[in-house]
Design a protein around this motif. Structure first.
Motif, PDB file in Angstrom:
ATOM      1  N   ALA A  22      36.209  29.510  42.229  1.00 26.14           N
ATOM      2  CA  ALA A  22      36.448  30.840  41.671  1.00 26.14           C
ATOM      3  C   ALA A  22      36.374  31.904  42.759  1.00 26.14           C
ATOM      4  O   ALA A  22      37.192  32.833  42.808  1.00 26.14           O
ATOM      5  N   VAL A  23      35.400  31.779  43.656  1.00 27.35           N
ATOM      6  CA  VAL A  23      35.254  32.751  44.741  1.00 27.35           C
ATOM      7  C   VAL A  23      36.453  32.686  45.677  1.00 27.35           C
ATOM      8  O   VAL A  23      36.994  33.719  46.095  1.00 27.35           O
ATOM      9  N   ARG A  24      36.890  31.474  46.005  1.00 25.99           N
ATOM     10  CA  ARG A  24      38.046  31.332  46.901  1.00 25.99           C
ATOM     11  C   ARG A  24      39.303  31.935  46.279  1.00 25.99           C
ATOM     12  O   ARG A  24      40.087  32.620  46.956  1.00 25.99           O
ATOM     13  N   MET A  25      39.505  31.694  44.988  1.00 29.07           N
ATOM     14  CA  MET A  25      40.690  32.249  44.328  1.00 29.07           C
ATOM     15  C   MET A  25      40.580  33.768  44.212  1.00 29.07           C
ATOM     16  O   MET A  25      41.574  34.485  44.353  1.00 29.07           O
ATOM     17  N   ALA A  26      39.373  34.282  43.985  1.00 24.65           N
ATOM     18  CA  ALA A  26      39.183  35.731  43.934  1.00 24.65           C
ATOM     19  C   ALA A  26      39.517  36.370  45.278  1.00 24.65           C
ATOM     20  O   ALA A  26      40.131  37.443  45.344  1.00 24.65           O
ATOM     21  N   LYS A  27      39.112  35.702  46.375  1.00 23.10           N
ATOM     22  CA  LYS A  27      39.440  36.230  47.702  1.00 23.10           C
ATOM     23  C   LYS A  27      40.951  36.239  47.913  1.00 23.10           C
ATOM     24  O   LYS A  27      41.497  37.218  48.443  1.00 23.10           O
ATOM     25  N   ARG A  28      41.613  35.182  47.505  1.00 29.27           N
ATOM     26  CA  ARG A  28      43.070  35.138  47.670  1.00 29.27           C
ATOM     27  C   ARG A  28      43.742  36.252  46.879  1.00 29.27           C
ATOM     28  O   ARG A  28      44.684  36.906  47.355  1.00 29.27           O
ATOM     29  N   LEU A  29      43.252  36.525  45.665  1.00 25.09           N
ATOM     30  CA  LEU A  29      43.811  37.617  44.867  1.00 25.09           C
ATOM     31  C   LEU A  29      43.613  38.967  45.558  1.00 25.09           C
ATOM     32  O   LEU A  29      44.512  39.811  45.570  1.00 25.09           O
ATOM     33  N   LEU A  30      42.428  39.180  46.122  1.00 24.51           N
ATOM     34  CA  LEU A  30      42.179  40.422  46.843  1.00 24.51           C
ATOM     35  C   LEU A  30      43.159  40.591  48.002  1.00 24.51           C
ATOM     36  O   LEU A  30      43.711  41.680  48.217  1.00 24.51           O
ATOM     37  N   ARG A  31      43.370  39.524  48.746  1.00 22.59           N
ATOM     38  CA  ARG A  31      44.274  39.602  49.897  1.00 22.59           C
ATOM     39  C   ARG A  31      45.719  39.862  49.459  1.00 22.59           C
ATOM     40  O   ARG A  31      46.412  40.717  50.015  1.00 22.59           O
ATOM     41  N   GLU A  32      46.162  39.122  48.447  1.00 18.26           N
ATOM     42  CA  GLU A  32      47.541  39.288  47.995  1.00 18.26           C
ATOM     43  C   GLU A  32      47.759  40.659  47.370  1.00 18.26           C
ATOM     44  O   GLU A  32      48.854  41.234  47.453  1.00 18.26           O
ATOM     45  N   SER A  33      46.718  41.212  46.754  1.00 19.97           N
ATOM     46  CA  SER A  33      46.845  42.513  46.103  1.00 19.97           C
ATOM     47  C   SER A  33      47.065  43.642  47.101  1.00 19.97           C
ATOM     48  O   SER A  33      47.500  44.732  46.720  1.00 19.97           O
ATOM     49  N   GLN A  34      46.769  43.407  48.372  1.00 22.25           N
ATOM     50  CA  GLN A  34      46.948  44.443  49.379  1.00 22.25           C
ATOM     51  C   GLN A  34      48.415  44.756  49.637  1.00 22.25           C
ATOM     52  O   GLN A  34      48.740  45.858  50.095  1.00 22.25           O
ATOM     53  N   HIS A  35      49.292  43.806  49.377  1.00 18.48           N
ATOM     54  CA  HIS A  35      50.693  44.045  49.734  1.00 18.48           C
ATOM     55  C   HIS A  35      51.695  43.573  48.680  1.00 18.48           C
ATOM     56  O   HIS A  35      52.893  43.652  48.902  1.00 18.48           O
ATOM     57  N   SER A  36      51.208  43.127  47.519  1.00 24.89           N
ATOM     58  CA  SER A  36      52.104  42.626  46.478  1.00 24.89           C
ATOM     59  C   SER A  36      52.265  43.650  45.359  1.00 24.89           C
ATOM     60  O   SER A  36      51.427  44.530  45.174  1.00 24.89           O
ATOM     61  N   ARG A  37      53.346  43.510  44.595  1.00 18.70           N
ATOM     62  CA  ARG A  37      53.546  44.329  43.399  1.00 18.70           C
ATOM     63  C   ARG A  37      52.556  43.896  42.320  1.00 18.70           C
ATOM     64  O   ARG A  37      52.098  42.757  42.297  1.00 18.70           O
ATOM     65  N   LEU A  38      52.233  44.799  41.398  1.00 17.10           N
ATOM     66  CA  LEU A  38      51.313  44.484  40.315  1.00 17.10           C
ATOM     67  C   LEU A  38      51.806  43.278  39.524  1.00 17.10           C
ATOM     68  O   LEU A  38      51.016  42.390  39.165  1.00 17.10           O
ATOM     69  N   GLU A  39      53.098  43.214  39.271  1.00 17.97           N
ATOM     70  CA  GLU A  39      53.639  42.095  38.493  1.00 17.97           C
ATOM     71  C   GLU A  39      53.370  40.762  39.185  1.00 17.97           C
ATOM     72  O   GLU A  39      53.032  39.760  38.536  1.00 17.97           O
ATOM     73  N   SER A  40      53.505  40.752  40.510  1.00 18.21           N
ATOM     74  CA  SER A  40      53.262  39.518  41.252  1.00 18.21           C
ATOM     75  C   SER A  40      51.790  39.128  41.204  1.00 18.21           C
ATOM     76  O   SER A  40      51.447  37.949  41.055  1.00 18.21           O
ATOM     77  N   VAL A  41      50.917  40.127  41.311  1.00 21.02           N
ATOM     78  CA  VAL A  41      49.483  39.844  41.260  1.00 21.02           C
ATOM     79  C   VAL A  41      49.078  39.373  39.867  1.00 21.02           C
ATOM     80  O   VAL A  41      48.238  38.476  39.717  1.00 21.02           O
ATOM     81  N   LEU A  42      49.685  39.947  38.837  1.00 23.00           N
ATOM     82  CA  LEU A  42      49.383  39.494  37.475  1.00 23.00           C
ATOM     83  C   LEU A  42      49.814  38.040  37.279  1.00 23.00           C
ATOM     84  O   LEU A  42      49.102  37.253  36.642  1.00 23.00           O
ATOM     85  N   GLU A  43      50.965  37.679  37.827  1.00 21.64           N
ATOM     86  CA  GLU A  43      51.424  36.286  37.720  1.00 21.64           C
ATOM     87  C   GLU A  43      50.453  35.344  38.429  1.00 21.64           C
ATOM     88  O   GLU A  43      50.077  34.289  37.902  1.00 21.64           O
ATOM     89  N   MET A  44      50.016  35.721  39.626  1.00 19.56           N
ATOM     90  CA  MET A  44      49.073  34.896  40.360  1.00 19.56           C
ATOM     91  C   MET A  44      47.733  34.844  39.638  1.00 19.56           C
ATOM     92  O   MET A  44      47.077  33.790  39.588  1.00 19.56           O
ATOM     93  N   SER A  45      47.314  35.979  39.071  1.00 19.81           N
ATOM     94  CA  SER A  45      46.052  36.018  38.339  1.00 19.81           C
ATOM     95  C   SER A  45      46.079  35.065  37.150  1.00 19.81           C
ATOM     96  O   SER A  45      45.096  34.361  36.880  1.00 19.81           O
ATOM     97  N   ALA A  46      47.194  35.040  36.447  1.00 17.69           N
ATOM     98  CA  ALA A  46      47.317  34.143  35.292  1.00 17.69           C
ATOM     99  C   ALA A  46      47.249  32.687  35.732  1.00 17.69           C
ATOM    100  O   ALA A  46      46.577  31.855  35.100  1.00 17.69           O
ATOM    101  N   ALA A  47      47.930  32.361  36.831  1.00 15.21           N
ATOM    102  CA  ALA A  47      47.939  30.983  37.308  1.00 15.21           C
ATOM    103  C   ALA A  47      46.546  30.565  37.785  1.00 15.21           C
ATOM    104  O   ALA A  47      46.053  29.475  37.453  1.00 15.21           O
ATOM    105  N   PHE A  48      45.897  31.426  38.567  1.00 16.37           N
ATOM    106  CA  PHE A  48      44.557  31.102  39.054  1.00 16.37           C
ATOM    107  C   PHE A  48      43.554  31.010  37.913  1.00 16.37           C
ATOM    108  O   PHE A  48      42.679  30.145  37.900  1.00 16.37           O
TER     109      PHE A  48
END
Length: 260
Positions: free
Chosen positions: A211-237
């Motif tokens: 969970a911590v590793r996936m949370a870190k990946r979400l934080l990193r991706e959120s720095q440069h991705s669109r909200l829609e992309s982060v929501l898709e990744m959030s759902a998958a994770f």
């Protein structure tokens, strides 16, 4: 003696830059390779859940070694194109290795973090500074620029205006100003630095590691991705997280507690 000393205790890895006589300067390939190898070891050990990076002696990291810079200038056979690849094959590997670690990283900044040393701290997720810490993005003072990604790293942390001020002036700032900029998250007494950083690392390491590793990946991706992309990744994770043994155990414990 290795440039990076590593010790592991209770799922926390402590990496210590260990060349205090040179203020832990990043002198060349040996130092870069030691940092990359340490990161690779951590990546391959799933029992490590968090990392603390600090420096031996009075400095965190003094950045590049000025003596090496002078030797390069005086080398009549030096070619600019070759130097470009030395960066790509040298310190850029450190950026990819440290910034790319899946587990959370904490820089325990015990003294000056200068030039590439500041950028090294910026590669970590969290920065804690002692009262003896100082910070300078000082490349311009030597007529060079942040060649290790510092312009990207620093800007992500303190914002464009403050990053520009630090890079264009090369000015040194103390821990209080670094805190006000958001460059660090807290200041602690010098003698308590490692204790505080390790305690934080252990609180992080106590949580479910995937969970911590996936949370870190979400934080990193959120720095440069669109909200829609982060929501898709959030759902998958989140879908993956729902079916981990850790989630099942923690929810079962919480449900039993609430049923009492």
């Amino acid at each position: 003696m290795s440039f990076v000393e590593i010790s592991i205790d209770e799922r926390v890895a402590l990496l210590t830059l260990n060349d205090p006589d040179q203020r832990n300067a990043l002198s060349g390939p040996e130092q870069f390779e030691a940092l990359v190898a340490s990161c690779e070891r951590i990546s391959n050990d799933k029992n490590i859940h968090c990392v603390v990076l600090t420096g031996a002696g009075s400095a965190f990291c003094a950045g590049g070694n000025v003596k090496n810079m002078w030797q390069r200038i005086c080398d009549p056979n030096a070619v600019a194109a070759d130097q470009r690849y030395r960066y790509k094959e040298g310190i850029h590997r450190v950026v990819h290795a440290l910034h790319g670690l899946e587990v959370p990283t904490i820089a325990a900044i015990n003294g000056p973090a200068v030039g590439a040393g500041l950028d090294l701290a910026c590669m970590c997720d969290i920065r804690i500074a002692s009262t003896k810490a100082s910070f300078a993005e000082s490349f311009v003072k030597l007529g060079i620029i942040p060649g290790d990604g510092g312009a990207w790293l620093l800007q992500k942390i303190v914002g464009p205006s403050r990053a520009a001020e630090l890079i264009f002036t090369g000015d040194k700032i103390g821990p209080e100003q670094a805190l006000s900029y958001g460059l660090i998250s807290r200041i602690v007494e010098h003698d308590d630095l490692l204790k505080e950083a390790t305690a934080l690392a252990r609180r992080i390491a106590a949580n479910p590691p995937y969970a911590v590793r996936m949370a870190k990946r979400l934080l990193r991706e959120s720095q440069h991705s669109r909200l829609e992309s982060v929501l898709e990744m959030s759902a998958a994770f989140q879908a993956l997280a729902h079916f981990t043994p850790d989630h099942r155990e923690l929810v079962e414990t919480a449900a039993n507690r609430s049923a009492r």
